[in-house]
Design a protein around this motif. Structure first.
Motif, PDB file in Angstrom:
ATOM      1  N   ALA A  96      28.465   3.773   7.941  1.00 38.57           N
ATOM      2  CA  ALA A  96      27.764   4.621   7.421  1.00 38.57           C
ATOM      3  C   ALA A  96      27.643   5.965   8.050  1.00 38.57           C
ATOM      4  CB  ALA A  96      26.726   4.240   6.523  1.00 38.57           C
ATOM      5  N   ALA A  97      26.868   5.680   9.323  1.00 40.14           N
ATOM      6  CA  ALA A  97      26.503   6.807   9.926  1.00 40.14           C
ATOM      7  C   ALA A  97      27.909   7.355  10.624  1.00 40.14           C
ATOM      8  CB  ALA A  97      25.754   6.490  11.360  1.00 40.14           C
ATOM      9  N   ALA A  98      28.966   6.620  10.918  1.00 42.09           N
ATOM     10  CA  ALA A  98      30.162   7.399  11.522  1.00 42.09           C
ATOM     11  C   ALA A  98      30.806   8.241  10.673  1.00 42.09           C
ATOM     12  CB  ALA A  98      31.009   6.249  11.893  1.00 42.09           C
ATOM     13  N   TRP A  99      30.704   8.028   9.381  1.00 40.50           N
ATOM     14  CA  TRP A  99      31.419   8.643   8.482  1.00 40.50           C
ATOM     15  C   TRP A  99      30.300   9.834   7.765  1.00 40.50           C
ATOM     16  CZ3 TRP A  99      36.162   8.713   6.691  1.00 40.50           C
ATOM     17  CH2 TRP A  99      37.206   7.515   7.026  1.00 40.50           C
ATOM     18  N   GLY A 100      29.089   9.382   7.896  1.00 38.53           N
ATOM     19  CA  GLY A 100      27.950  10.582   7.262  1.00 38.53           C
ATOM     20  C   GLY A 100      27.711  11.566   8.064  1.00 38.53           C
ATOM     21  N   GLY A 101      27.819  11.241   9.544  1.00 42.95           N
ATOM     22  CA  GLY A 101      27.090  12.032  10.586  1.00 42.95           C
ATOM     23  C   GLY A 101      28.017  13.401  10.774  1.00 42.95           C
TER      24      GLY A 101
END
Length: 402
Positions: free
Chosen positions: A154-159
Motif C-alpha cells: 500500500a505504501a509503495a503505491w500510495g506514497g
C-alpha cells in the motif's frame, strides 16, 4: 472430532467457496479481454453512459482486488491441508510440492503466452515456493509477515501518488495519446492469431510490473492468512469459530465495503491520476478484509437450505477450478480476440457481465457432468501426472496407469 459425513460436507463447502471465487475472477478478467481501454486510466468513450459507469463501479467495488485474494487465501488453506495429510502419512511433502509448483508454473506460462497475459498461475507457483519455505513459521510470525506485505505494498503505491497529489501534478493523460494506445491494443488483439500472440507479448511487460508490485505481495499475504486458518481448521470447525467469523464479517464489511466504494467512485469519476493510485493503496489495505468477510459470509450461508443448493451447484466447479479458470480464458479469447469473433471494444460492460454469467452457468453444468465420469478435471489430471511422475486414472473406476 467431526463425523466423516461432516468432514465430507466441509470439503464440499471449501470446493463451493473456490467455485464462488472463480466466478468473481471471471467477472473481473472478462473486462481485460473485452476493452482495449482496460488499464489505460480512462473510460472507453464508446461505453461511457451512466449505466456503463454504474456497472464499472459495481465491479470495481465488489469484485476487483477481492476475488483473486479470496482464491489466494484458499490456496494457502489447501496448502496446509496437504501438508497435514503428508505428515499423517509420514510422506515427503517438499519434493512433491516442488514438482507440483513447477507443473503449475509451466501451465501458467503457456496460459500467459497463448490465452491471457494477466495469468496468475505462474505467480502462484513462484509464491508457492516461498510459502513452502515458510511452512513451519510460527503463527505470529506468519501473521506479522502478511500484515507487513500488505502495508508495504500500500505504501509503495500510495506514497508516490500522495507526493504527486501534494505537488499538484494531477494532469490527466492526453486524450489523443490514450485513444491511439487503445486503438493499437484493439488492432493487435483482433488481428490474426499471430498478431494476437504478439499483442499479448507486448502487454506482458506492463502486466508483469502489476503482478510483481501489486498482486504478488498481496497474494502471498493471503497465502499466509490461509496457512494460519488451515492450521486451525477454521473452515472445518465453524461451530468452534463462530465468534471469530462474526467479527470477520462485521469488521470486514464495516471497513472493507466503504473503502471499496471509495475506490470504485474514484476509478469511475477520476481515473488516471494520483487520486486513483491513492484509492488503489486504500484498496490494498482493506480488500483482504472484505475478501475474508466474503468467505465468512459464504460459509455461514452454505448451511442454509438455499445454501446447500448453492454448494451442490458450485462445488464441482471448485473441484476443477484450474480447468475452469483456463476454460474461461479460452472462451473469452474466442469471443473477444482474433482467435474467434474479435469482439474486443464492441460489447458493453453489462453485456460482458451477461456473457460471464452465461459462461459460468455452463461451467457449472459441465463440471457436474464431467466429475460424474472422471476422478479429476482434465488440467488437474495433467498437473497430478506432472507431480507424481505417472499417469493417474482419469475415468472413475479405472486403475492408475504406470
Amino acid at each position: 472430532m467431526p463425523s466423516p459425513s461432516r468432514d465430507t460436507q466441509r470439503i464440499e463447502h471449501l470446493d463451493a467457496l473456490r467455485g464462488f471465487a472463480l466466478f468473481g475472477i471471471l467477472i473481473v478478467n472478462i473486462g481485460v479481454f473485452a476493452s482495449p481501454w482496460f488499464g489505460l486510466g480512462a473510460a472507453d468513450p464508446a461505453f461511457d453512459a451512466p449505466s456503463d459507469r454504474l456497472v464499472h463501479g459495481l465491479i470495481a467495488a465488489l469484485f476487483e482486488m477481492k476475488f483473486y485474494l479470496l482464491f489466494s487465501f484458499l490456496f494457502g488453506y489447501s496448502f496446509q491441508l496437504q501438508l497435514d495429510s503428508a505428515r499423517r502419512a509420514d510422506a515427503a511433502f517438499a519434493p512433491r510440492m516442488v514438482r507440483r509448483l513447477l507443473g503449475l508454473w509451466s501451465i501458467g506460462l503457456a496460459h500467459a503466452l497463448l490465452l491471457f497475459h494477466g495469468d496468475i498461475l505462474s505467480t502462484y507457483a513462484v509464491l508457492g515456493l516461498l510459502l513452502l519455505a515458510m511452512r513451519d513459521s510460527p503463527e505470529q510470525l506468519a501473521w506479522r509477515r502478511a500484515i507487513r506485505l500488505i502495508g508495504v505494498t500500500a505504501a509503495a503505491w500510495g506514497g508516490p501518488a500522495l507526493w504527486l497529489w501534494i505537488d499538484g501534478d494531477t494532469r490527466p493523460a492526453d486524450a489523443a495519446t490514450l485513444a491511439h494506445a487503445a486503438q493499437a491494443v484493439q488492432s493487435g488483439f483482433t488481428g490474426d492469431p499471430g498478431e494476437v500472440i504478439d499483442a499479448r507479448l507486448r502487454e506482458l511487460g506492463s502486466t508483469a510490473i502489476v503482478l510483481a508490485c501489486l498482486q504478488a505481495p498481496c497474494a502471498l499475504a493471503m497465502f499466509l492468512f490461509g496457512l494460519i486458518a488451515g492450521r486451525r481448521q477454521v473452515l472445518a470447525r465453524l461451530d468452534r469459530y463462530q465468534p471469530l467469523l462474526r467479527r470477520v464479517r462485521r469488521y470486514g464489511l464495516g471497513i472493507g465495503l466503504p473503502a471499496a466504494l471509495i475506490f470504485a467512485a474514484v476509478t469511475v469519476l477520476a481515473p488516471g491520476g494520483p487520486l486513483e493510485l491513492l484509492a488503489l493503496a486504500l484498496s490494498v489495505l482493506t480488500a483482504p478484509w472484505l475478501s475474508l468477510a466474503y468467505a465468512a459470509w459464504a460459509m455461514a450461508a452454505f448451511d442454509s437450505a438455499r445454501g446447500r443448493r448453492a454448494v451442490a451447484a458450485l462445488a464441482p466447479a471448485g473441484r476443477m477450478a484450474l480447468s475452469n479458470y483456463l476454460l474461461q480464458s479460452l472462451m473469452c479469447a474466442l469471443i473477444f480476440t482474433g482467435y474467434g469473433f474479435g469482439l474486443m471494444g464492441r460489447v458493453s460492460p453489462l453485456g460482458c457481465v451477461a456473457i460471464a454469467v452465461a459462461l459460468f452457468g455452463a461451467q457449472l453444468s459441465l463440471s457436474r457432468w464431467w466429475l460424474r465420469r472422471h476422478a479429476y478435471g482434465p488440467i488437474e489430471w495433467l498437473l497430478r501426472a506432472l507431480t507424481i511422475g505417472h499417469w493417474p486414472r482419469l475415468r472413475k473406476g479405472l486403475p492408475d496407469s504406470r
